[in-house]
Design a protein around this motif. Structure first.
Motif, PDB file in Angstrom:
ATOM      1  N   ARG A 129      67.840 -39.500  76.729  1.00  0.00           N
ATOM      2  CA  ARG A 129      68.619 -38.993  77.369  1.00  0.00           C
ATOM      3  C   ARG A 129      69.082 -37.616  77.818  1.00  0.00           C
ATOM      4  O   ARG A 129      68.101 -36.394  77.205  1.00  0.00           O
ATOM      5  CB  ARG A 129      70.080 -39.287  76.841  1.00  0.00           C
ATOM      6  CG  ARG A 129      69.522 -38.254  74.962  1.00  0.00           C
ATOM      7  CD  ARG A 129      70.719 -38.516  73.952  1.00  0.00           C
ATOM      8  NE  ARG A 129      70.605 -38.344  72.768  1.00  0.00           N
ATOM      9  CZ  ARG A 129      70.892 -37.538  72.309  1.00  0.00           C
ATOM     10  NH1 ARG A 129      71.540 -36.305  73.289  1.00  0.00           N
ATOM     11  NH2 ARG A 129      71.164 -36.232  71.254  1.00  0.00           N
ATOM     12  N   ASP A 130      70.363 -37.722  78.898  1.00  0.00           N
ATOM     13  CA  ASP A 130      71.168 -35.832  79.515  1.00  0.00           C
ATOM     14  C   ASP A 130      70.985 -35.497  78.529  1.00  0.00           C
ATOM     15  O   ASP A 130      72.898 -35.613  78.143  1.00  0.00           O
ATOM     16  CB  ASP A 130      70.917 -36.664  80.477  1.00  0.00           C
ATOM     17  CG  ASP A 130      71.270 -34.776  81.166  1.00  0.00           C
ATOM     18  OD1 ASP A 130      71.326 -34.048  80.640  1.00  0.00           O
ATOM     19  OD2 ASP A 130      71.764 -35.055  82.345  1.00  0.00           O
ATOM     20  N   MET A 131      70.919 -34.316  77.735  1.00  0.00           N
ATOM     21  CA  MET A 131      72.007 -33.205  76.517  1.00  0.00           C
ATOM     22  C   MET A 131      72.862 -32.176  77.609  1.00  0.00           C
ATOM     23  O   MET A 131      73.648 -31.528  77.357  1.00  0.00           O
ATOM     24  CB  MET A 131      70.560 -31.933  76.112  1.00  0.00           C
ATOM     25  CG  MET A 131      69.952 -32.850  75.459  1.00  0.00           C
ATOM     26  SD  MET A 131      68.431 -32.171  74.193  1.00  0.00           S
ATOM     27  CE  MET A 131      69.801 -30.976  73.337  1.00  0.00           C
ATOM     28  N   GLN A 132      72.532 -32.553  78.647  1.00  0.00           N
ATOM     29  CA  GLN A 132      73.846 -31.748  80.002  1.00  0.00           C
ATOM     30  C   GLN A 132      73.725 -29.753  79.589  1.00  0.00           C
ATOM     31  O   GLN A 132      74.286 -29.386  80.345  1.00  0.00           O
ATOM     32  CB  GLN A 132      75.742 -32.253  79.500  1.00  0.00           C
ATOM     33  CG  GLN A 132      75.651 -33.896  79.531  1.00  0.00           C
ATOM     34  CD  GLN A 132      75.601 -34.343  80.722  1.00  0.00           C
ATOM     35  OE1 GLN A 132      75.491 -33.384  81.601  1.00  0.00           O
ATOM     36  NE2 GLN A 132      75.015 -35.263  81.687  1.00  0.00           N
ATOM     37  N   GLN A 133      72.748 -29.709  79.377  1.00  0.00           N
ATOM     38  CA  GLN A 133      72.762 -28.422  79.351  1.00  0.00           C
ATOM     39  C   GLN A 133      70.914 -27.720  78.871  1.00  0.00           C
ATOM     40  O   GLN A 133      69.954 -28.916  78.149  1.00  0.00           O
ATOM     41  CB  GLN A 133      73.098 -27.967  77.667  1.00  0.00           C
ATOM     42  CG  GLN A 133      73.016 -26.734  76.859  1.00  0.00           C
ATOM     43  CD  GLN A 133      74.048 -25.672  76.080  1.00  0.00           C
ATOM     44  OE1 GLN A 133      74.094 -26.971  75.048  1.00  0.00           O
ATOM     45  NE2 GLN A 133      74.002 -24.976  75.699  1.00  0.00           N
ATOM     46  N   GLN A 134      70.514 -27.112  79.542  1.00  0.00           N
ATOM     47  CA  GLN A 134      69.353 -26.235  79.206  1.00  0.00           C
ATOM     48  C   GLN A 134      69.042 -25.493  78.789  1.00  0.00           C
ATOM     49  O   GLN A 134      69.618 -24.695  78.845  1.00  0.00           O
ATOM     50  CB  GLN A 134      68.405 -26.871  81.257  1.00  0.00           C
ATOM     51  CG  GLN A 134      68.335 -27.553  81.932  1.00  0.00           C
ATOM     52  CD  GLN A 134      68.794 -27.525  83.152  1.00  0.00           C
ATOM     53  OE1 GLN A 134      69.207 -26.606  83.931  1.00  0.00           O
ATOM     54  NE2 GLN A 134      67.868 -27.707  84.017  1.00  0.00           N
TER      55      GLN A 134
END
Length: 205
Positions: A175-180
């Motif tokens: 899933r995409d955490m929307q934060q790197q």
């Protein structure tokens, strides 16, 4: 007199038509210039300059969506390499596992706890076994997050007297955490991770 007034009226109509055409042309030229300017700015934003060996190189930045499968596979590969590339040293094992756990949820922590409780890591250390993994392929399913994946890899347990080759197959979702972050540069998280197969295929003495 009436002819003179008619000529004035005709001239006024001509001026009116000319003014409307001129205003329309100005509006068209303004819109066209704005469009060209926006396209130029967009191209400029996609251009990246890289300093390499003292030389400035120009590269084009790509849309993340077009590069998404590559990023997903790299995230999955990095996680598996961190989790399964182990040296017969407790600190090295802890360092690698810690990096791997930043890339996955509690399902990976559960797998780690099971291996630890079974004495797996202690056996690696006591027998001086180095464990190495090579990700052969990763298949992605679906077209939106969370992406399901199946990872196929070859695992080798290397000791002084022999090398054991294993076939490893795992499955999970990303899933995409929307934060790197520094610990998770892709900004993805592996979840519901499980080992489907981890069996010996060959033993070389």
């Amino acid at each position: 007199m009436f002819t003179h007034l008619k000529n004035i009226d005709t001239a006024f109509k001509h001026i009116k038509v000319f003014s409307i055409v001129l205003i329309g042309a100005n509006i068209f030229i303004t819109c066209f210039v704005c469009y060209i300017n926006s396209k130029t700015v967009a191209r400029a934003q996609q251009t990246v300059h890289i300093l390499y060996n003292g030389k400035v190189l120009e590269a084009l930045a790509s849309d993340r969506k077009s590069n998404l499968p590559v990023e997903l596979r790299d995230h999955i590969k990095t996680f598996h390499e961190d989790f399964f590339n182990l040296s017969p040293d407790d600190q090295a094992i802890q360092a690698n596992i810690s990096k791997a756990l930043y890339l996955a949820d509690e399902s990976a922590k559960h797998q780690y706890d099971n291996l630890k409780e079974s004495g797996y890591f202690n056996n690696l250390i006591s027998a001086n076994i180095s464990q190495r993994i090579k990700v052969d392929s990763t298949s992605l399913e679906g077209n939106q997050f969370p992406y399901s994946f199946t990872c196929y890899a070859t695992e080798k347990l290397i000791r002084a007297s022999s090398t054991v080759t294993r076939k490893l197959v795992t499955r999970g979702e990303v899933r995409d955490m929307q934060q790197q972050t520094d610990n998770n540069p892709h900004g993805f998280l592996i979840q519901h991770w499980q080992v489907l197969t981890n069996r010996d295929t060959t033993i070389k003495h």
